[in-house]
Write an enzyme that holds these catalytic residues in place. Structure first.
Site, PDB file in Angstrom:
ATOM      1  N   GLU A 176      51.282  31.042  55.675  1.00 48.58           N
ATOM      2  CA  GLU A 176      51.686  32.444  55.803  1.00 48.58           C
ATOM      3  C   GLU A 176      51.665  33.078  54.417  1.00 48.58           C
ATOM      4  O   GLU A 176      51.574  32.380  53.400  1.00 48.58           O
ATOM      5  CB  GLU A 176      53.079  32.558  56.451  1.00 48.58           C
ATOM      6  CG  GLU A 176      53.056  32.186  57.929  1.00 48.58           C
ATOM      7  CD  GLU A 176      54.372  32.484  58.642  1.00 48.58           C
ATOM      8  OE1 GLU A 176      55.039  33.464  58.306  1.00 48.58           O
ATOM      9  OE2 GLU A 176      54.726  31.702  59.525  1.00 48.58           O
TER      10      GLU A 176
ATOM     11  N   HIS B 234      57.652  44.394  58.280  1.00 43.36           N
ATOM     12  CA  HIS B 234      56.548  43.471  58.579  1.00 43.36           C
ATOM     13  C   HIS B 234      55.277  44.289  58.686  1.00 43.36           C
ATOM     14  O   HIS B 234      55.266  45.341  59.324  1.00 43.36           O
ATOM     15  CB  HIS B 234      56.829  42.737  59.896  1.00 43.36           C
ATOM     16  CG  HIS B 234      55.977  41.519  60.076  1.00 43.36           C
ATOM     17  ND1 HIS B 234      54.625  41.596  60.311  1.00 43.36           N
ATOM     18  CD2 HIS B 234      56.273  40.198  60.056  1.00 43.36           C
ATOM     19  CE1 HIS B 234      54.130  40.370  60.417  1.00 43.36           C
ATOM     20  NE2 HIS B 234      55.119  39.501  60.263  1.00 43.36           N
TER      21      HIS B 234
ATOM     22  N   ARG C 113      54.505  40.579  51.807  1.00 37.45           N
ATOM     23  CA  ARG C 113      54.723  41.588  52.855  1.00 37.45           C
ATOM     24  C   ARG C 113      54.945  42.996  52.338  1.00 37.45           C
ATOM     25  O   ARG C 113      54.509  43.960  52.946  1.00 37.45           O
ATOM     26  CB  ARG C 113      55.947  41.204  53.677  1.00 37.45           C
ATOM     27  CG  ARG C 113      55.621  40.151  54.638  1.00 37.45           C
ATOM     28  CD  ARG C 113      56.748  39.868  55.560  1.00 37.45           C
ATOM     29  NE  ARG C 113      56.313  38.707  56.312  1.00 37.45           N
ATOM     30  CZ  ARG C 113      57.055  38.019  57.128  1.00 37.45           C
ATOM     31  NH1 ARG C 113      58.308  38.364  57.317  1.00 37.45           N
ATOM     32  NH2 ARG C 113      56.566  36.996  57.763  1.00 37.45           N
TER      33      ARG C 113
ATOM     34  N   HIS D  66      61.790  44.849  59.915  1.00 34.97           N
ATOM     35  CA  HIS D  66      61.753  43.457  60.400  1.00 34.97           C
ATOM     36  C   HIS D  66      62.964  42.625  59.987  1.00 34.97           C
ATOM     37  O   HIS D  66      63.557  41.956  60.826  1.00 34.97           O
ATOM     38  CB  HIS D  66      60.475  42.819  59.865  1.00 34.97           C
ATOM     39  CG  HIS D  66      60.213  41.441  60.354  1.00 34.97           C
ATOM     40  ND1 HIS D  66      60.027  41.144  61.687  1.00 34.97           N
ATOM     41  CD2 HIS D  66      60.087  40.255  59.683  1.00 34.97           C
ATOM     42  CE1 HIS D  66      59.796  39.844  61.827  1.00 34.97           C
ATOM     43  NE2 HIS D  66      59.850  39.283  60.627  1.00 34.97           N
TER      44      HIS D  66
ATOM     45  N   ARG E 248      61.950  38.742  51.217  1.00 36.75           N
ATOM     46  CA  ARG E 248      62.008  37.380  51.763  1.00 36.75           C
ATOM     47  C   ARG E 248      60.615  36.771  51.909  1.00 36.75           C
ATOM     48  O   ARG E 248      59.691  37.418  52.399  1.00 36.75           O
ATOM     49  CB  ARG E 248      62.673  37.418  53.134  1.00 36.75           C
ATOM     50  CG  ARG E 248      62.736  36.089  53.845  1.00 36.75           C
ATOM     51  CD  ARG E 248      63.389  36.258  55.194  1.00 36.75           C
ATOM     52  NE  ARG E 248      62.626  37.125  56.038  1.00 36.75           N
ATOM     53  CZ  ARG E 248      61.872  36.726  57.064  1.00 36.75           C
ATOM     54  NH1 ARG E 248      61.801  35.443  57.371  1.00 36.75           N
ATOM     55  NH2 ARG E 248      61.200  37.576  57.790  1.00 36.75           N
TER      56      ARG E 248
HETATM   57  P1  FAD Z   1      70.200  36.629  65.686  1.00 36.91           P
HETATM   58  O1  FAD Z   1      69.267  35.607  66.177  1.00 36.91           O
HETATM   59  O2  FAD Z   1      69.734  38.032  65.712  1.00 36.91           O
HETATM   60  O3  FAD Z   1      71.560  36.531  66.522  1.00 36.91           O
HETATM   61  C1  FAD Z   1      72.581  37.488  66.357  1.00 36.91           C
HETATM   62  C2  FAD Z   1      73.567  37.353  67.501  1.00 36.91           C
HETATM   63  O4  FAD Z   1      74.745  38.097  67.230  1.00 36.91           O
HETATM   64  C3  FAD Z   1      73.050  37.851  68.827  1.00 36.91           C
HETATM   65  O5  FAD Z   1      73.399  36.902  69.804  1.00 36.91           O
HETATM   66  C4  FAD Z   1      73.819  39.150  69.048  1.00 36.91           C
HETATM   67  O6  FAD Z   1      74.000  39.500  70.397  1.00 36.91           O
HETATM   68  C5  FAD Z   1      75.142  38.793  68.406  1.00 36.91           C
HETATM   69  N1  FAD Z   1      75.952  39.942  68.003  1.00 36.91           N
HETATM   70  C6  FAD Z   1      75.621  40.938  67.148  1.00 36.91           C
HETATM   71  N2  FAD Z   1      76.652  41.801  67.019  1.00 36.91           N
HETATM   72  C7  FAD Z   1      77.658  41.343  67.811  1.00 36.91           C
HETATM   73  C8  FAD Z   1      78.963  41.815  68.108  1.00 36.91           C
HETATM   74  N3  FAD Z   1      79.470  42.941  67.587  1.00 36.91           N
HETATM   75  N4  FAD Z   1      79.722  41.104  68.975  1.00 36.91           N
HETATM   76  C9  FAD Z   1      79.248  39.981  69.554  1.00 36.91           C
HETATM   77  N5  FAD Z   1      78.010  39.492  69.307  1.00 36.91           N
HETATM   78  C10 FAD Z   1      77.220  40.166  68.443  1.00 36.91           C
HETATM   79  N6  FAD Z   1      62.169  34.132  60.663  1.00 36.91           N
HETATM   80  C11 FAD Z   1      61.568  32.965  60.319  1.00 36.91           C
HETATM   81  O7  FAD Z   1      62.094  32.224  59.493  1.00 36.91           O
HETATM   82  N7  FAD Z   1      60.386  32.626  60.914  1.00 36.91           N
HETATM   83  C12 FAD Z   1      59.764  33.404  61.832  1.00 36.91           C
HETATM   84  O8  FAD Z   1      58.714  33.047  62.351  1.00 36.91           O
HETATM   85  C13 FAD Z   1      60.372  34.632  62.180  1.00 36.91           C
HETATM   86  N8  FAD Z   1      59.776  35.460  63.074  1.00 36.91           N
HETATM   87  C14 FAD Z   1      60.448  36.576  63.475  1.00 36.91           C
HETATM   88  C15 FAD Z   1      59.901  37.373  64.472  1.00 36.91           C
HETATM   89  C16 FAD Z   1      60.584  38.470  64.949  1.00 36.91           C
HETATM   90  C17 FAD Z   1      59.984  39.337  66.019  1.00 36.91           C
HETATM   91  C18 FAD Z   1      61.857  38.781  64.414  1.00 36.91           C
HETATM   92  C19 FAD Z   1      62.630  39.961  64.915  1.00 36.91           C
HETATM   93  C20 FAD Z   1      62.403  38.010  63.396  1.00 36.91           C
HETATM   94  C21 FAD Z   1      61.702  36.905  62.924  1.00 36.91           C
HETATM   95  N9  FAD Z   1      62.229  36.097  61.923  1.00 36.91           N
HETATM   96  C22 FAD Z   1      61.603  34.937  61.577  1.00 36.91           C
HETATM   97  C23 FAD Z   1      63.576  36.328  61.412  1.00 36.91           C
HETATM   98  C24 FAD Z   1      64.541  35.383  62.132  1.00 36.91           C
HETATM   99  O9  FAD Z   1      64.162  35.266  63.462  1.00 36.91           O
HETATM  100  C25 FAD Z   1      65.956  35.893  62.057  1.00 36.91           C
HETATM  101  O10 FAD Z   1      66.303  36.202  60.735  1.00 36.91           O
HETATM  102  C26 FAD Z   1      66.919  34.832  62.564  1.00 36.91           C
HETATM  103  O11 FAD Z   1      66.543  34.417  63.850  1.00 36.91           O
HETATM  104  C27 FAD Z   1      68.323  35.408  62.581  1.00 36.91           C
HETATM  105  O12 FAD Z   1      69.169  34.531  63.256  1.00 36.91           O
HETATM  106  P2  FAD Z   1      70.699  34.911  63.410  1.00 36.91           P
HETATM  107  O13 FAD Z   1      71.288  33.865  64.252  1.00 36.91           O
HETATM  108  O14 FAD Z   1      71.259  35.202  62.081  1.00 36.91           O
HETATM  109  O15 FAD Z   1      70.664  36.318  64.199  1.00 36.91           O
HETATM  110  C1  SIN Z   2      55.779  36.121  61.461  1.00 35.25           C
HETATM  111  O1  SIN Z   2      55.517  35.262  62.285  1.00 35.25           O
HETATM  112  O2  SIN Z   2      54.943  36.853  60.927  1.00 35.25           O
HETATM  113  C2  SIN Z   2      57.203  36.338  61.109  1.00 35.25           C
HETATM  114  C3  SIN Z   2      57.631  35.322  60.156  1.00 35.25           C
HETATM  115  C4  SIN Z   2      58.896  35.743  59.468  1.00 35.25           C
HETATM  116  O3  SIN Z   2      59.360  36.859  59.629  1.00 35.25           O
HETATM  117  O4  SIN Z   2      59.414  34.919  58.710  1.00 35.25           O
END
Ligand code: FAD
Ligand code: SIN
Length: 523
Positions: A117, A233, A279, A340, A375
């Site tokens: 990537e 992104h 990015r 993103h 990032r």
């Molecule tokens: P999240 O997975 O967003 O979980 C947050 C949780 O908190 C949810 O369950 C939500 O409902 C809950 N919540 C929020 N507010 C409240 C509240 N007030 N009360 C109760 N619950 C609440 N990163 C990588 O490293 N590799 C990748 O390939 C990658 N691809 C991505 C693709 C996409 C489309 C996106 C959007 C992001 C991507 N990222 C990637 C980034 C990565 O997915 C996220 O940074 C990571 O999953 C965040 O995890 P998290 O558990 O911190 O948050």
């Molecule tokens: C992607 O698959 O391009 C997202 C990866 C990331 O946000 O880390």
């Protein structure tokens, strides 16, 4: 009070059910009682949509040092070296944990398959189900959390943290089925509430990503750092009639080429890294090409790749586009940059501790300093598993302490200033905030645009009434986080990483430092 009207105490209360919340809950279950609240169904989160995968220096020609250097280069001078060192050195062990838990990482010839990537100096990204990495991780972790009897409350919105004698002791919430208020007490409160892509009109993030954790923490007196840095992104699908959807950077890693609407490939004109430029550079280059060609999109071309490669590496992308009438093996994919990833967040140390005793943050809502101003792709899932493990280690170590550890307040903390209210043509709504942020606080910023946005957000903030349900709470959160983002972007009179200002287009060594906000009184 819990559902039965009695006060309820837990060893751990975790807010959020993405990878950060679930992974932490699974580890915490070995230490005591665990309550996990989440405002939607368990799988509504950013995690589920992760495509590219999880970066880790596990390949035969890779090393933690190479991963360290790539992360620092992407972070544009603002990464915390200690945090990055921990990230890359603990990565292999955490990948082994995930494998043991049952994440089915893809293999090739018996070895784990590694993808390239942008801004990684070599292939380093593990994936599962091709481009379904997040969905595989989320499914596996949620099954595991349930089987370990983590108490999980879905459709339960956390609305404020309970602070007594400068210590977080619990959370207030609303049961979104009955609208009943709830209250829970816990020894360790762990924010795992994810990001805030919903601040912007175009985003890869699902509707839950409204920055709630920052708002909860800020209201409770926690320090919030680096909010001016929001990653766009380069390639979100821009297909008329189709919902928002990411086209993974790994597609360019496999040889995909960006073309403008005249069919010209253009990334080499902007960066020696071409289509695999970092990015921030890729997103700004696309904006420049869209302006040059007066077109609201560019295109990603994979028609020269063998169809079987596209289908086997990117089954989710292929099938999503097919369902929306586009065969990506035959036609160009229309794309545009979209909000993103939130680099900023609740300031923590390398143990997930905040400046408030009893409060931890992990995942996208935390700011460990790993990502700096930009990032590196696929470092966020890794950051979660590395630092969640450390949160648990620290909470275990302080189990019998009279006062939990906390980090010292930052020197030179900023306060959100008073602003002259702006005349309000529109009532507050999610769409109004998203439009304002996209136009004035997006990929390209200027002092004047940021001033306008600050005054508009300040006026909305002044007019906010106490939130009573999920929409009003999320609007309050978007305005609060938007305000922090705008005020930090105004203060940072330079361009660095994801923060680009037309009026200050160069980086300044005097700005090689963080902007930290802490609440002042009632704001
Ligand atoms: P999240 O997975 O967003 O979980 C947050 C949780 O908190 C949810 O369950 C939500 O409902 C809950 N919540 C929020 N507010 C409240 C509240 N007030 N009360 C109760 N619950 C609440 N990163 C990588 O490293 N590799 C990748 O390939 C990658 N691809 C991505 C693709 C996409 C489309 C996106 C959007 C992001 C991507 N990222 C990637 C980034 C990565 O997915 C996220 O940074 C990571 O999953 C965040 O995890 P998290 O558990 O911190 O948050
Ligand atoms: C992607 O698959 O391009 C997202 C990866 C990331 O946000 O880390």
């Amino acid at each position: 009070m819990g559902k039965d009207g009695c006060p309820v105490g837990f060893d751990y209360i975790i807010i959020g059910s993405g990878i950060a919340g679930l992974y932490t809950a699974i580890l915490a279950r070995g230490e005591g009682t665990v309550l996990l609240l989440t405002k939607g169904s368990i799988d509504e989160c950013n995690t589920r949509y992760a495509q590219g995968g999880i970066a880790a220096p596990v390949g035969p020609s890779d090393s933690p040092e190479a991963h360290f250097q790539d992360t620092l280069a992407a972070g544009a001078g603002l990464c915390d070296h200690e945090a990055v060192r921990i990230l890359v050195e603990e990565a292999a062990d955490r990948i082994a944990d995930l494998t043991r838990f049952g994440v089915p990482f893809d293999t090739m010839g018996g070895e784990v398959a590694l993808a390239l990537e942008a801004a990684h100096s070599l292939p380093r990204v593990l994936h599962a189900g091709g481009d379904a990495t997040g969905q595989r991780i989320e499914t596996m972790l949620s099954h595991m959390a349930r089987s370990l009897n983590v108490r999980i409350l879905e459709y339960c919105l956390a609305t404020s943290l309970i602070v007594t004698e400068d210590r977080v002791i619990g959370v207030k919430a609303i049961d979104l089925h009955s609208q009943r208020p709830l209250e829970y007490e816990g020894r360790c409160m762990i924010l795992a509430t994810g990001g805030g892509g919903q601040l912007f009109r175009l985003t890869t993030n699902p509707p839950i990503a409204t920055g709630d954790g920052l708002t909860l923490a800020y209201q409770a007196g926690a320090e919030i750092m680096d909010t001016e840095f929001f990653q766009f992104h380069p390639t979100a699908l821009r297909l008329d009639g189709a919902p928002p959807f990411l086209i993974s950077e790994a597609v360019r890693g496999e040889g995909g080429i960006m073309r403008n609407c005249w069919g010209e490939s253009f990334m080499k004109d902007y960066s020696p890294d071409g289509d695999l430029a970092p990015r921030d550079i890729a997103a700004r280059s696309i904006v420049a090409e869209m302006e040059k060609t007066s077109c609201d999109r560019v295109f990603l071309d994979v028609t020269h790749l063998p169809s079987h490669t596209v289908l086997s590496r990117f089954p989710s992308i292929y099938s999503f586009c097919s369902q929306n009438g586009l065969d990506i093996t035959q036609s160009l994919v229309p794309v545009t940059p979209a909000a993103h990833y939130m680099m900023g967040g609740v300031r923590t140390n390398v143990w997930g501790e905040t400046n408030i005793p009893g409060l931890f943050a992990v995942g996208e809502t935390a700011c460990t300093g790993v990502h700096g101003a930009n990032r590196l792709a696929s470092n966020s899932l890794l950051e979660v598993v590395v630092f969640a493990k450390r949160v648990l280690a620290r909470s275990r170590a302080m189990k019998n302490a009279a006062t939990p550890n906390y980090i010292q307040p930052s020197n030179g903390v900023f306060r959100v200033p008073e602003r002259q209210p702006h005349w309000l043509p529109d009532p507050l709504s999610r769409e109004a905030v998203q439009g304002l942020m996209w136009e004035k606080v997006g990929i390209i910023r200027s002092g004047q645009g940021l001033e306008d946005a600050a005054r508009q957000l300040a006026a909305w903030q002044d007019a906010l009434s106490a939130p009573s349900d999920r929409p009003s709470f999320e609007e309050r959160s978007l305005v609060t986080v938007g305000r922090l983002m705008v005020e930090s972007a105004l203060l940072r009179e330079e361009s660095r990483g994801a923060h680009y200002r037309l009026d200050f287009p160069r980086s300044q060594s005097s700005w090689k430092r963080h902007i930290v906000f802490r609440r002042n009184g009632e704001d």
